[in-house]
Structure formats: structure tokens, C-alpha cells
Scaffold this motif. Structure first.
Motif, short mmCIF file in Angstrom:
data_model
loop_
_atom_site.label_atom_id
_atom_site.label_comp_id
_atom_site.label_asym_id
_atom_site.label_seq_id
_atom_site.Cartn_x
_atom_site.Cartn_y
_atom_site.Cartn_z
N LYS A 1 81.60 38.97 20.61
CA LYS A 1 80.95 40.26 20.35
C LYS A 1 81.24 40.70 18.92
CE LYS A 1 81.21 41.84 25.16
NZ LYS A 1 79.76 41.78 25.39
N GLY A 2 80.30 41.47 18.40
CA GLY A 2 80.40 41.99 17.05
C GLY A 2 79.11 42.68 16.69
N GLN A 3 78.60 42.43 15.49
CA GLN A 3 77.33 43.02 15.09
C GLN A 3 76.21 42.57 16.02
OE1 GLN A 3 76.35 42.26 10.99
NE2 GLN A 3 75.00 44.02 10.86
N ILE A 4 76.31 41.33 16.46
CA ILE A 4 75.46 40.82 17.53
C ILE A 4 76.38 40.15 18.55
CG2 ILE A 4 73.45 40.49 16.04
CD1 ILE A 4 74.16 37.50 15.98
N ASN A 5 75.86 39.81 19.71
CA ASN A 5 76.63 39.15 20.75
C ASN A 5 76.10 37.73 20.95
OD1 ASN A 5 77.97 41.57 21.08
ND2 ASN A 5 76.73 42.19 22.84
N ILE A 6 77.04 36.79 20.97
CA ILE A 6 76.68 35.39 21.20
C ILE A 6 77.57 34.85 22.32
CG2 ILE A 6 76.70 33.06 20.22
CD1 ILE A 6 74.45 34.73 19.14
N GLN A 7 76.98 34.09 23.19
CA GLN A 7 77.72 33.47 24.29
C GLN A 7 77.56 31.95 24.19
OE1 GLN A 7 75.93 35.35 27.69
NE2 GLN A 7 77.33 37.10 27.62
N LEU A 8 78.73 31.26 24.09
CA LEU A 8 78.75 29.80 24.06
C LEU A 8 79.16 29.32 25.44
CD1 LEU A 8 80.47 29.26 20.60
CD2 LEU A 8 78.03 29.20 21.13
N LEU B 1 70.24 45.49 17.16
CA LEU B 1 69.65 45.76 15.85
C LEU B 1 68.26 46.32 16.04
CD1 LEU B 1 70.45 42.27 14.27
CD2 LEU B 1 71.75 44.38 13.85
N SER B 2 67.73 46.85 14.95
CA SER B 2 66.34 47.31 14.98
C SER B 2 65.76 47.23 13.59
CB SER B 2 66.25 48.74 15.51
OG SER B 2 66.94 49.64 14.67
N MET B 3 64.48 47.26 13.57
CA MET B 3 63.75 47.36 12.31
C MET B 3 62.94 48.65 12.38
SD MET B 3 61.08 44.69 10.48
CE MET B 3 59.97 44.62 11.89
N ALA B 4 63.01 49.43 11.32
CA ALA B 4 62.24 50.69 11.27
C ALA B 4 61.18 50.56 10.20
CB ALA B 4 63.18 51.86 10.98
N ILE B 5 59.93 50.69 10.62
CA ILE B 5 58.82 50.63 9.67
C ILE B 5 58.42 52.07 9.35
CG2 ILE B 5 56.45 49.90 9.30
CD1 ILE B 5 57.00 47.56 11.19
N ILE B 6 58.58 52.45 8.10
CA ILE B 6 58.31 53.82 7.67
C ILE B 6 57.10 53.82 6.75
CG2 ILE B 6 59.22 55.80 6.40
CD1 ILE B 6 61.98 55.06 7.33
#
Length: 986
Positions: free
Chosen positions: A893-900, A676-681
Motif C-alpha cells: 500500500k501507498g500512493q497506489i495499492n499493488i498485490q503480488l 487517483l483521479s484526473m480533473a479536466i478543467i
């Protein structure tokens, strides 16, 4: 600057003469024609000469051609149309008496750069002294040192004298020509007079002790600053009243270097080839007559041109430019002793003015380029409330003393000192209209300079083009007047050819348009080009020494020596555990500190955002924003408002009133390896300036084990659009409704990381400094949250001894509860670990590279969360670990990745799996499906259908609450018609 041009004059005259109804007082109807090639009898002649004995003319070309020299003689001469009288022959007009013409007004325009210095004399004659009368006669009482020349007239008698009068013998015949002779009153002193308001100089002579004749001067400051004078003559027959005479030749002689301090006449300081610029050194003459007056004189009258040429028509070139001195200097004063502070700077350019007979004057300045020290840039604070002056408001090229620039566009003052002027020219500096989006073009930032003195009759208007380096913000200002349109090339380009000793620009401290340098000792530089030697550049410089730091302490001697201790806070508006709340980040620095470059911080565990339902602002939209103007972005943002997650405020500029620029934070997609990212415009628009749109991306890395967000910004520009930003603070308010959610763990935590400063070179990351930051964070009210997740385990497949079944685990969380922190499951002894099936294991290196072998997959898992629109899914691997047995890891995996990561062990013959450190994020459902058969990790030690199978479950919430049971009944799905021994625990 639009210059006086022969082409323009001829075009205008041609247009006027083309109107049949217009009756013009044409110069050609009054004076003798010009010869081609020229002769000594031409109707109009003018030049500077070494001597006037014999009379200087095309036939006797005693021309003074030393560039920048002070000619002994300068003359202008016109001859009224007449028939040659011979020795004593009659004078017969070419026209009939009804068509005869006599001069009412004449105007002479000198070549650009040929200057007359009325202050060369030690004093000037007052009008009272000049107009002194005795016995009804005008007899000037001017001091001898105010005499600057002689008016010579050649007279002709219009009728025979009946009696002897004065020195004339009785019977002197009509047509008798009287050459210039002091005894006959035909050599008349010309005096340097105190000028009237609105003119730079005034000269005068008295004809026949009766008529006062004035040479009214003017500087053509609306175009090329050439000098001119106008003479209004008495009516025909009015002079002299006691003699029946007429003037046929008027020759005005100025005494050059013998007058005053030797600088009364200054030749142009150029040596251009007259073949290339044939009219550059010409002197022009216009006249109107009493018989056909021209109310709009001199417009509409044909100009007569006197070139510097001999009787063969050869143009004479000025010489000696190699010997013309040129010793410019600059002096730059920051106007403050503090570094990185508002700078009421003064920038002065100086030239010498040489006096004395036989000297050569300093070359006029053709082009000036001044570069301020790096770090002494445009101050964004100065744009607050700043206006602009349009070209039409500035009125360059218009002869009026009043421009229409708004007061809000004024940023400083100007003073010009010039020896030929009795008073300094003073005025203002204005901000000109932006004409480009390229800061290095010199058209994005423009200063309009006007200096005037209405008593002197001069108003100077110049345009300075300020180029700003895109990378450093270093400013270079160029004054270099350019020809435009169809007149381009008619005359050489450059600044007005006028002498000065000082041009001082002082910028208003209250407007704060400049910032002082970043370090104590710097240098301004410049390049000056003389008119005498076009293309030559003379380097100039000026040291700047500052002594203090605005934050206190010693003055930094280098960029790396600057302090860097930025402030950093990160907090939620509400700290209520598990609740949505706006989250604010504030970063700040004080004047004098290093630039903010990169922010790299990690948020506390559990402080996350709800991504469901928020579209990304795509790469194309972000690229369009970065390429757009700020005003266009304000009017129609490239990113959809649906992608907005917050607002930003950036304070920029030095001083107590920095510029506040609003921006918007958008959710962006994957960036630099982050999911993900945040774009500051931020549209960079303030006052008259539109610098474009600043887009700063922030990579939002998600720790797969903890779901913690690590935010790493792109380098924050310290220069944008050529402007030295001097960012004082960046405030990010992530305030989208129900976006940021607080942790459900109330342990003390913090947002921690580093901020990079500009160090010894803001343009090189290798030279940046680093400052550790930490902002404490702690959620509250965790104990009020419930914790009652459901857990279901089902065994399927073979149930008999020595067989390998499969297991399915389903965990569901209750909305509003604390999130799960730990889960431990102890299977009964009837299900033990089949270590013989643990074969292929994925290494941690392979896992990090997403290169685990397929054979290391032992199951699959999926998870759904209210924060995500789609489920996370992925394989379950056996991965290497520090424990006795490999770990069981679900790679979602998906929009973010999580490992349990689950630790497996064998306890009392049974299989135990513990998932420690589960991310503090809301969960809907987690499903774990482990394979059976050869990939099963379980083996039956007995027939599972013989009795209920009970497991031990221990679950802990992030708030510390526990769900624990020693009798979790497993659902044995394959026991046929027998009673199932499975179970469900809430």
C-alpha cells in the motif's frame, strides 16, 4: 422601458421653472386655468365620447368607456384666456396688451393605448389635393372618405364692424361671440393626409381658406409609445385677414367608428382603477406663445392634464374588459428538416385586428412568454466570433434611429406588422450583454430587438430575457417591460400598448445560435397575458415537425430511438517499449446521436504514469475552479501548473463549425474509491458569454494485481450553464514530460471499455445506453530491451534440523530493462514447507475489504519504483485460493495499492513459490521478509550449515527474455564462522 410619467414631467418642469433667468412660454399663461373639480370652461379638455350632442365635457360626461372599443367621438379643446364677453359684451384680456399671449405651437399627448389608425380610411388625401388653390383661396380637393373630423372654433370680434360683410350684420359690436357654425366657416373639415417622411400620420385643415394647419403626429417610442400631435398656428391677427376676429375656443373633433372601417379611434384595452393609476388615462396639453417663444418646446412648458372625470371630480373607469377578445397564437419553425442541427428558426407571435363599426378590438399584449421545445437549445457553434451589444450601444429609451450595436452582435432579423402603420417595421436581433451567471434568471442570455421604419417615424426597441433550464437547456423567452428606479409603480408595467398583427423573429442561419430539436415531432408553448385582464395567461402552442437525421436514416421519434455509435481512439505518440510518450484519447460523436455521458475504459497492461514529483490538485482547489467564472479561471487557474498532466480540447455545438474549448488535465487525489483521479478543467468562455468553469473528474482505478488503469469519468454534462452543449468530440492529450510510459510487453492489446449515451433520458443514468469501444494498442521494440534483474535470498535464524528459519528476498531491476513478468523460486529439499504452521488464512472477501486477520500475516514486503516518490509497503498474507495450498500474497500500500500473488506448493519435498502475472511496471527494488519461528513457512530437514544450499530460480521478463539458474546459492546467515553458503544471482 422608461415610461412617460407625470412624476417625471413635474420634476422636469419644476427644475426648469426653478431657474430664474429662464423665460418660459408657460401653458398656464395662454389658456384658461383648470378647475378643481373640472368644469365645462376649463382651459384644456379631452376625452372619447358616445356623442357630442350636447357637447361632451365634465358637465356632460358622455364618456365612451368601453375598453378596446371604437368611440364615435374623440375631442380635444383648449380655451384662450379671456374675460367672459356676455351676450354682446366686450372681450377684455386678463393681462394688459403687453402681457397678452397667443398660441404659437401646441402639443397634445394621448393616453397610452389610445390609438388612432390613419389606415382606417380607404384612402388618404395627397398634399397636392389638400393644398389645391382656386382664385387665391385654398380649397382642398380631398375625397369625402378622407375626412376624419372637424375643427370647431369660437370667434370673437375685436372691433365693431363698420359695414356688412358676408353673413355678419353691419355694426356687429366688439365682443360679439360667434359659436361654431358651418355657415360662418367655423366648422372646418379635418382630413387624413399622406404623411411626410418621419411621421406615422398627418392630418390637416384649412382656416378661412387661407392658412393650412397641420396636425403633425408622433409616437413616443423612446418610452411608453403613447401617441401625440403638434399644431403650429399662424401668428395673431393673421387669421382671418379680412375679419377683425380672434379665436377663444378651439375644439378638435375626431369621428371615431363612423370613419372608414370603424377603427379610426381605438380606446385603451385596459380597465385599471383610476384611483390606483390616476394619470393613466389623462390627455396632456402644452403650449408656447408667439410673445414668449420656447426654442426647446415642449420641454419647459407646464403640462395641463385632462382627466376622464365628471364635474364632481370623480374619475371615470373604463369598463368591459371581460368582453375584450384576446386570441394570440405562435408559430415556431425550426428552419431545417433535420434534428439536432443548426436551426435558422422563426418565432412568430400573432394577434387579430378586428374591423367594423361597433366591434371591440383585440386586447393589446402585455406580456409574452415563449418556450421552445426541449432539445431546441442554444448552439455553442453560434458563439464563435459572436459579439455583444451593450445597453448604452442599444440606446433603448433614446430617441434616435441609429443604435451602435456592432455587426458581430447581430443574430437575426425582426418584422412587426401593425394595422395603423402603412409599412412593416423591420430590423435586427442583437445579443445583449450578459448580466448574470444564473441561466434561469433571464439576465445571462438577453436578446435586444429593434424594428423600425424611418418613413413611419417609429423605432421599437425591446429587451427579451431568455431563461435557460439548468438541467435540460430548454429556452423560455420573456418580453415584459419593467419600470425601474423612482418611476416604478407610477404606471402599470408591461409591453407597449400598441396594436400589432404579427411580430416575427427570424434567427440568422449563418450565425447558428440555435439547435433544432432532438426528435422529429415536438411542440413549442407559450403564455400570453392581455392588458385587458392582467394576470390572466392564455396558453398557446405550435407543433414542430422534422423529417431527417443529419447522419442519415430515419428520423428519431423518441430520444431513445436516436443512434449512438461514438468513435474512440487511444494511442501513444510513440510505441517504443518502455519509453515515455504522450498519450492521446479522442472520443467523438456526430450530430443527431445521443449525448456522451460516461466513459469507462481500461488501458493496456503496462501503460502507466510516473506519479513521482507531481502534486495533486486538491479538493479545495477543484471546488474553487468549479465555482469560478471561466474568465477568472483563464486568468488565474485554481490548480497549480505543477499538477498539470496534459491538455484537452472539446468541440461543442451542431453544424460544420463547432466551438473549440481548450482545457487542462490535472492530477487529482483519491476519488470515489480510486487512489487517483484526473480533473479536466475547461473554462466555458466564448464570444460574449462566460458560463463558468466545467470540471469533470475521472476516477483512475488501479487494478492491484495488474496495475492496469481503469478510467471512469463523471457524467459528462450535456447541458452546462443552460447551454445544450452537443459535445462533438473530447480530445485528451496527456503530454506532461516523462509522464506516460509504454509497456515492455509487445503483445497485441487494446484500450477497451464502454461509453454511455444519453439514451431516452440524459438526466437519468437508468435510461442511458451503452456502447462498447476498443482501440488496439501494441508496443514495439521489446526485443531490444535487456533483462538482467538481480536476486538475493538470505536464510537467517536456526539452521539445525526441525527448526523454522526466516527468509529475506531482495530483487533489484536494472534501469531500462524489460519489467519482470514472472518469478519462480524452488528452495532446496533442506527447506521444506511446514504445513503445520499454516493456520489462519485470509479469505478473498476479507482481503478485498482490507479486513484480513492479523494472525494471517506471515511476513512483510516493500517495493520501490521510479514511478513513485515513496515505497509501497505492506503485510504478506496467507490467502485462500483455488490451489491445494493457500497463496502467499504481498499487499503493498501507498500512493497506489499493488498485490503480488504467489502460488506456493511442495515439489519433491522442497518449497516452490511462483509469482505469476507481475505488473508490467518499472521496479527498483523489491524486498520480501518472511517470518521465522511459529510463523515460519519453512522447516529445516537437515543442518543447513553442512553444505551449500542451492535453489532453482526462473525469472521471465515482459519481453519474453528469461533469467534461469539451477544453482542459486542461498545466503545462510546463521552458520557462524563456517563458510557461508549464500549466493547472489544476476
Amino acid at each position: 422601458m422608461v415610461r412617460r410619467s407625470v412624476a417625471l414631467v413635474l420634476l422636469c418642469v419644476g427644475a426648469l421653472l426653478a431657474v430664474p433667468a429662464l423665460a418660459s412660454a408657460d401653458t398656464g399663461e395662454i389658456v384658461e386655468p383648470q378647475g378643481n373639480p373640472p368644469t365645462a370652461n376649463d382651459g384644456w379638455q379631452a376625452a372619447t365620447c358616445t356623442t357630442d350632442t350636447p357637447k361632451c365635457s365634465p358637465a356632460e360626461p358622455n364618456f365612451f368607456i368601453q375598453a378596446a372599443g371604437h368611440p364615435p367621438i374623440g375631442f380635444t379643446q383648449y380655451t384662450i384666456q379671456h374675460e367672459p364677453p356676455g351676450a354682446v359684451g366686450p372681450v377684455t384680456p386678463i393681462r394688459s396688451p403687453e402681457e397678452s399671449r397667443s398660441i404659437k405651437t401646441l402639443r397634445v399627448d394621448l393616453p397610452p393605448g389610445l390609438t388612432v389608425n390613419p389606415n382606417a380610411t380607404t384612402s388618404k388625401c395627397s398634399l397636392a389635393e389638400f393644398e389645391h388653390e382656386e382664385g387665391g383661396k385654398v380649397k382642398p380637393q380631398c375625397a369625402a372618405d378622407t375626412r376624419v373630423g372637424t375643427e370647431q372654433v369660437t370667434l370673437v370680434f375685436n372691433e365693431e364692424l363698420p359695414v356688412a360683410i358676408g353673413p355678419f350684420p353691419a355694426g356687429t359690436p366688439k365682443g360679439f361671440v360667434v359659436a361654431p357654425n358651418p355657415l360662418l366657416g367655423t366648422e372646418i373639415p379635418v382630413y387624413n393626409l399622406q404623411p411626410n417622411r418621419g411621421e406615422p400620420a398627418l392630418f390637416g385643415f384649412v382656416a378661412a381658406e387661407e392658412e393650412k394647419v397641420f396636425l403633425e403626429t408622433e409616437v413616443s417610442w423612446q418610452n411608453d409609445f403613447h401617441e401625440s400631435f403638434r399644431i403650429k398656428l399662424p401668428p395673431p391677427g393673421h387669421l382671418p385677414s379680412h375679419l377683425p376676429v380672434s379665436t377663444i375656443v378651439s375644439r378638435l373633433i375626431n369621428n371615431g367608428e363612423s370613419t372608414g372601417n370603424g377603427t379610426y379611434i381605438n380606446n385603451p384595452t385596459t380597465c385599471f382603477n383610476p384611483a390606483e393609476f390616476p394619470t393613466l388615462y389623462s390627455t396632456w396639453f402644452r403650449a408656447e406663445s408667439y410673445e414668449v417663444p420656447n426654442s426647446n418646446f415642449p420641454f419647459g412648458s407646464t403640462p395641463f392634464e385632462a382627466k376622464v372625470e365628471d364635474s364632481s371630480g370623480k374619475l371615470i373607469q373604463q369598463t368591459g374588459c371581460a368582453n375584450v377578445p384576446f386570441d394570440p397564437a405562435i408559430n415556431v419553425d425550426a428552419g431545417t428538416s433535420a434534428v439536432d442541427s443548426p436551426s435558422p428558426a422563426t418565432v412568430e407571435t400573432t394577434l387579430k385586428y378586428v374591423t367594423g363599426k361597433g366591434t371591440i378590438q383585440e386586447s393589446h399584449l402585455r406580456k409574452a412568454v415563449v418556450t421552445l421545445p426541449e432539445g431546441m437549445g442554444l448552439n455553442p457553434s453560434g458563439s464563435v466570433g459572436l459579439g455583444e451589444c451593450t445597453d448604452s450601444q442599444f440606446k433603448k429609451g433614446v430617441r434616435t434611429y441609429d443604435n451602435e450595436c456592432p455587426e458581430s452582435s447581430k443574430i437575426g432579423s425582426v418584422t412587426i406588422s401593425s394595422p395603423p402603420l402603412a409599412k412593416d417595421l423591420t430590423g435586427s436581433i442583437y445579443v445583449g450583454t450578459q448580466k448574470s451567471s444564473n441561466p434561469e434568471s433571464g439576465e445571462e442570455f438577453r436578446i435586444l430587438v429593434e424594428a423600425k421604419e424611418e418613413e413611419e417615424g417609429i423605432d421599437v426597441r425591446l429587451v427579451g430575457n431568455v431563461a435557460a433550464n439548468k438541467e435540460t437547456g430548454q429556452l423560455t423567452t420573456t418580453f415584459d417591460e419593467k419600470e425601474v428606479g423612482e418611476l416604478a409603480g407610477a404606471l402599470p408595467e408591461g409591453l407597449p400598448q400598441v396594436p400589432f398583427t404579427s411580430v416575427k423573429l427570424k434567427f440568422d442561419g449563418a450565425k447558428s445560435v440555435l439547435t433544432s430539436p432532438s426528435i422529429c415531432s415536438t411542440e413549442a408553448t407559450g403564455k400570453m397575458e392581455p392588458w385587458a385582464r392582467p394576470g390572466e395567461e392564455v396558453n398557446v402552442s405550435s407543433k414542430l415537425t422534422l423529417s431527417s437525421d443529419p447522419g442519415g436514416g430515419s428520423c428519431p421519434t423518441s430520444l431513445g430511438a436516436r443512434k449512438f455509435a461514438p468513435s474512440y481512439t487511444a494511442q501513444s505518440d510513440s510505441t517504443a517499449a518502455g519509453k515515455y510518450s504522450p498519450f492521446r484519447v479522442d472520443i467523438g460523436r456526430t450530430d443527431g446521436q445521443q449525448e456522451l455521458k460516461v466513459v469507462n475504459v481500461t488501458l493496456p497492461k503496462g501503460l502507466v504514469g510516473r506519479l513521482a514529483g507531481i502534486p495533486y490538485c486538491g479538493e479545495a482547489e477543484l471546488a474553487a475552479a468549479a465555482a469560478s467564472s471561466g474568465k477568472a479561471q483563464q486568468a488565474k487557474p485554481s490548480c497549480s501548473s505543477e499538477s498539470a498532466i496534459g491538455s484537452t480540447t472539446t468541440l461543442s455545438g451542431t453544424g460544420n463549425s463547432p466551438l473549440s474549448l481548450p482545457g487542462t488535465a490535472y492530477l487529482g487525489g483519491p476519488y470515489k474509491g480510486a487512489p487517483l483521479s484526473m480533473a479536466i478543467i475547461t473554462p466555458a468562455v466564448s464570444g460574449p458569454f462566460d458560463l463558468g468553469t466545467v470540471v469533470v473528474r475521472v476516477a483512475l482505478n488501479v487494478n492491484p494485481m495488474t496495475a492496469q488503469i481503469n478510467a471512469v469519468s463523471d457524467p459528462i454534462p450535456n447541458v452546462f450553464g443552460g447551454v445544450k452543449l452537443d459535445i462533438r468530440s473530447i480530445d485528451v492529450n496527456v503530454d506532461r514530460h516523462n509522464f506516460m510510459i509504454n509497456p515492455t510487453n509487445c503483445a497485441a492489446s487494446a484500450t477497451t471499455g464502454t461509453i454511455n449515451g444519453g439514451g431516452s433520458n440524459p438526466a437519468s443514468s437508468a435510461a442511458w445506453s451503452s456502447y462498447a469501444v476498443s482501440s488496439p494498442y501494441q508496443a514495439t521494440g521489446c526485443g531490444k530491451l535487456g533483462f538482467k534483474p538481480s536476486f538475493n535470498a538470505r536464510i537467517s535464524g536456526p539452521t539445525t534440523r526441525a527448526k523454522n528459519p526466516q527468509i529475506r528476498v531482495v530483487v533489484k531491476a536494472r534501469k531500462g530493462d524489460a519489467n519482470i513478468a514472472r518469478t519462480a523460486l524452488n528452495l532446496p529439499h533442506s527447506l521444506f514447507l511446514d504445513q503445520g504452521h499454516i493456520k489462519t488464512v485470509c479469505t478473498r472477501v476479507q482481503l478485498a475489504a482490507s479486513e484480513c486477520p492479523k494472525s494471517s500475516i506471515y511476513g512483510h514486503a516493500e517495493a520501490s519504483s521510479p514511478l513513485l516518490k515513496k515505497k509501497l509497503k505492506g503485510p504478506v498474507y496467507m490467502v485462500s485460493s483455488k490451489h491445494k495450498l493457500p497463496d502467499l500474497l504481498a499487499d503493498l500500500k501507498g500512493q497506489i495499492n499493488i498485490q503480488l500473488d504467489g502460488v506456493i506448493s511442495s515439489k519433491h519435498g522442497g518449497l516452490k513459490t511462483v509469482f505469476n502475472n507481475t505488473p508490467d511496471v518499472p521496479l527498483k527494488t523489491f524486498i520480501l521478509n518472511m517470518k521465522g519461528g511459529k510463523k515460519s513457512l519453512l522447516q529445516n530437514s537437515t543442518n543447513l550449515c553442512k553444505s551449500p544450499q542451492l535453489a532453482i530460480l526462473n525469472m521471465k521478463g515482459q519481453n519474453g527474455k528469461v533469467v534461469k539458474t539451477n544453482k542459486l546459492r542461498l545466503n545462510i546467515a546463521s552458520c557462524g564462522g563456517k563458510k557461508k553458503s549464500g549466493g547472489k544471482k544476476k
